[in-house]
Design a protein around this motif. Sequence first.
Motif, PDB file in Angstrom:
ATOM      1  N   GLN A 164       0.844  -1.183   0.000  1.00 15.63           N
ATOM      2  CA  GLN A 164       0.000   0.000   0.000  1.00 15.63           C
ATOM      3  C   GLN A 164       0.885   1.241   0.000  1.00 15.63           C
ATOM      4  O   GLN A 164       1.795   1.364   0.815  1.00 15.63           O
ATOM      5  N   SER A 165       0.598   2.166  -0.927  1.00 15.49           N
ATOM      6  CA  SER A 165       1.363   3.412  -0.997  1.00 15.49           C
ATOM      7  C   SER A 165       0.909   4.377   0.094  1.00 15.49           C
ATOM      8  O   SER A 165      -0.100   4.155   0.767  1.00 15.49           O
ATOM      9  N   PHE A 166       1.645   5.480   0.218  1.00 18.10           N
ATOM     10  CA  PHE A 166       1.311   6.520   1.185  1.00 18.10           C
ATOM     11  C   PHE A 166      -0.097   7.065   0.956  1.00 18.10           C
ATOM     12  O   PHE A 166      -0.800   7.417   1.893  1.00 18.10           O
ATOM     13  N   LEU A 167      -0.523   7.110  -0.303  1.00 18.55           N
ATOM     14  CA  LEU A 167      -1.858   7.621  -0.641  1.00 18.55           C
ATOM     15  C   LEU A 167      -2.945   6.554  -0.554  1.00 18.55           C
ATOM     16  O   LEU A 167      -4.104   6.824  -0.831  1.00 18.55           O
ATOM     17  N   GLY A 168      -2.566   5.320  -0.199  1.00 20.79           N
ATOM     18  CA  GLY A 168      -3.556   4.266  -0.022  1.00 20.79           C
ATOM     19  C   GLY A 168      -3.795   3.402  -1.241  1.00 20.79           C
ATOM     20  O   GLY A 168      -4.657   2.528  -1.222  1.00 20.79           O
ATOM     21  N   ASN A 169      -3.033   3.624  -2.312  1.00 21.94           N
ATOM     22  CA  ASN A 169      -3.183   2.813  -3.513  1.00 21.94           C
ATOM     23  C   ASN A 169      -2.378   1.524  -3.391  1.00 21.94           C
ATOM     24  O   ASN A 169      -1.433   1.435  -2.620  1.00 21.94           O
ATOM     25  N   ASN A 182       3.871  -2.021   5.278  1.00 23.98           N
ATOM     26  CA  ASN A 182       2.930  -1.743   4.194  1.00 23.98           C
ATOM     27  C   ASN A 182       2.925  -2.823   3.121  1.00 23.98           C
ATOM     28  O   ASN A 182       2.044  -2.829   2.262  1.00 23.98           O
ATOM     29  N   TRP A 211      -6.432   1.746   8.012  1.00 22.99           N
ATOM     30  CA  TRP A 211      -5.807   2.337   9.196  1.00 22.99           C
ATOM     31  C   TRP A 211      -5.253   1.273  10.126  1.00 22.99           C
ATOM     32  O   TRP A 211      -5.399   1.327  11.341  1.00 22.99           O
ATOM     33  N   THR A 227      -8.258  -2.828  -5.813  1.00 21.65           N
ATOM     34  CA  THR A 227      -8.717  -1.873  -4.810  1.00 21.65           C
ATOM     35  C   THR A 227      -9.023  -2.676  -3.550  1.00 21.65           C
ATOM     36  O   THR A 227      -8.669  -3.848  -3.463  1.00 21.65           O
TER      37      THR A 227
END
Length: 144
Positions: free
Chosen positions: A69-74, A85, A107, A121
């Motif tokens: 998971q990237s910092f932006l949630g992707n 992550n 989270w 997704t």
Amino acid sequence: MCTLATQKPKFFAHCTIRHMESQRFLTISGETPTLGDHLLRDNNRWKIWKRQGNAFGLQNAVSDKYVGQSFLGNIVCSSNKMGRNEEVEMDEGNLGRTPFLVSSAGWGKGSYLLWNEKKLTFAKSKEEATLWEVEILGETESTE
């Protein structure tokens, strides 16, 4: 005290990962995990790394990058190492039909992966999650 995220992962196996519904292989396009075609190609091959329990890392065999998971949630395939992550949980007892739980998503509560016909997704529940077939290529390494 050693936490899971600081524990060094151990190589577990080489594998392919197939989307159960379409029978297409998980592959990468740049840094984006996506579904390829039905033919086995080099970039459809993955390395599984294991920490403890069901905490795994999925590393593309060509790029040597981990899915996470990237910092932006992707969902991306861009990390050079397996950190928190990049931890994915799967049912080791049923690799022929398993959902993937991205541990850092939601989270830190974890969220299951969902293929929505265009991209990966997160599913709203385990019941909605995409099922994957993880086929081990060769022998697995002992993680004891």
